[in-house]
Scaffold this active site. Structure first.
Site, short mmCIF file in Angstrom:
data_model
loop_
_atom_site.label_atom_id
_atom_site.label_comp_id
_atom_site.label_asym_id
_atom_site.label_seq_id
_atom_site.Cartn_x
_atom_site.Cartn_y
_atom_site.Cartn_z
N TYR A 276 15.69 -57.40 -29.52
CA TYR A 276 15.27 -56.28 -30.38
C TYR A 276 15.60 -56.62 -31.83
O TYR A 276 16.63 -57.25 -32.10
CB TYR A 276 16.02 -55.01 -30.01
CG TYR A 276 15.54 -54.34 -28.74
CD1 TYR A 276 14.51 -53.41 -28.78
CD2 TYR A 276 16.13 -54.64 -27.51
CE1 TYR A 276 14.06 -52.79 -27.62
CE2 TYR A 276 15.69 -54.03 -26.34
CZ TYR A 276 14.66 -53.11 -26.40
OH TYR A 276 14.21 -52.48 -25.25
N ASP B 258 10.88 -45.48 -27.05
CA ASP B 258 10.78 -44.08 -27.46
C ASP B 258 9.73 -43.87 -28.55
O ASP B 258 9.27 -44.82 -29.16
CB ASP B 258 12.14 -43.62 -27.99
CG ASP B 258 13.10 -43.27 -26.86
OD1 ASP B 258 12.63 -42.96 -25.75
OD2 ASP B 258 14.33 -43.30 -27.10
#
Lengths: 253, 253
Positions: free
Chosen positions: A111, A53
């Protein structure tokens, strides 16, 4: 035609996310613009391990594309870096077989999320870490992490807007948090992650660190499969797509 | 009316320098906009220790301004930080006597310059350090620094565009360089610095580090007082106005 696999990093600050969109500056858009130049103006479509994003960074995103150019990997890297903007950097390019697929062949993703836990913000890191000024109990957060590891249905921890069909069961191999002074690092490794999942997990872990929830609430939250039970999705700037693993792990640098 | 002294930091990346200019986003412009709001729309002029150019950062810039508001220093800090954009941060505000002047009373300024000396750029630091990929001899640069310390005419090392009248003699108390792996830090402390002086000094020191010049050339360059003898002014993003000292040093935090 030959298939190429490419590992890259980008600073997400000035991108409207990864995926190409008309009239927006996106990572895919910038990559495909440069690839078109290198292919006599013909459009070259790239496939990524997954999207990120707006504001989310990558240290080790992986893409693949097909090219009629016969160029060695190191030359590809140089040519791409010479033409790409300064907020994208190609780490590595290599030839792969035609059955390699950057999204379908993923076996593990990692992540990281960074939090600056001190009263004063660091204006030089405002786009790179999440500033959280309230006191946190790191030990409680570590306890909560243990409940997240393993195979669970993560519906509670994924965006209600998620369009993915099918199961929301994922396996988390590692959910960990540690701090070095005021710098807090979260690491998540798993078979895959749902939309906004890492950012919602960090948000809930900060709730635990603040004492708003107990570590033992996690199994119940997982069980209930309801996104409305947990708080907001945390800001994007602390999040980094760190690494993507494929079966031929040793080649993925 | 009372005079206030304010220490602040800013990320110079998105500013068109410090000094107010119509139609441009500047540090002074943002500060005065907020101060006007806090003074019923009346304009409040600030005076800084000195300007900084586009892209140059500050960790300890000092300004003064006069206000009819009777607010304690800590409240000033909170009120200003609440309204300022996220790339400016007020470190400290305190009342000072009316004869304090942020520019005229400076007794020492300190600048730092950061270089990343490795082949690969760090895209996450591209606005905060200068990327220099060629091999450097740090010892040679240290030798050159010794020739810069002391009182000299720095005409050779200041912008030919400088509009400052009067002497170009300045005293450098400290000119130093050291490295931690690929990160190189330059520190300059002096009575004052001419326009672009630190950026030209770093540029020449990098020439020395590359072997394009010898440390022993410095005295001759100083002697000749000719800007054309040295190379380009290095990029702004590695430069930080680090600290400004006044006579009452202990108060300046």
């Amino acid at each position: 035609m030959g298939r190429l696999r490419c590992t890259l990093q980008y600073d997400g600050t000035l991108f409207n996310g990864f995926q190409i969109q008309p009239g927006q500056r996106t990572v895919q858009g910038e990559l495909e613009k440069v690839l078109a130049k290198m292919h006599k103006g013909r459009s070259v479509r790239i496939v990524a391990s997954g999207r990120t994003d707006s504001g989310v960074h990558a240290k080790g995103q992986v893409i693949h594309f097909d090219s009629f150019q016969r160029i060695p990997g190191e030359k590809w890297k140089q040519a791409l870096n010479a033409q790409l903007p300064s907020d994208i950097y190609i780490n590595h390019v290599e030839s792969v077989s035609d059955d390699f697929h950057a999204r379908f062949n993923v076996v593990e993703k990692e992540y990281h999320y960074y939090v600056l836990n001190q009263t004063q913000p660091d204006i030089f890191k405002r786009n790179y870490v999440y500033h959280f000024p309230y006191k946190l109990d790191i030990e409680k957060m570590k306890e909560a992490c243990r409940y997240l590891e393993g195979t669970h249905d993560f519906t509670t921890f994924s965006s209600a807007k998620a369009t993915v069909k099918g199961t929301k069961v994922r396996t988390i191999y590692q959910a960990s948090v540690w701090n070095n002074g005021s710098e807090i690092e979260f690491i998540f490794r798993g078979s895959g992650f749902l939309y906004n999942m890492v950012r919602i997990l960090v948000s809930v872990l900060l709730d635990v660190g603040q004492g708003k929830r107990n570590p033992e609430d996690i199994p119940d939250l997982l069980e209930k499969r309801d996104r409305r039970l947990v708080g907001k999705t945390i800001d994007p700037q602390g999040l980094y797509m760190w690494k993507v693993k494929y079966n031929d792990v040793e080649k993925n640098t």
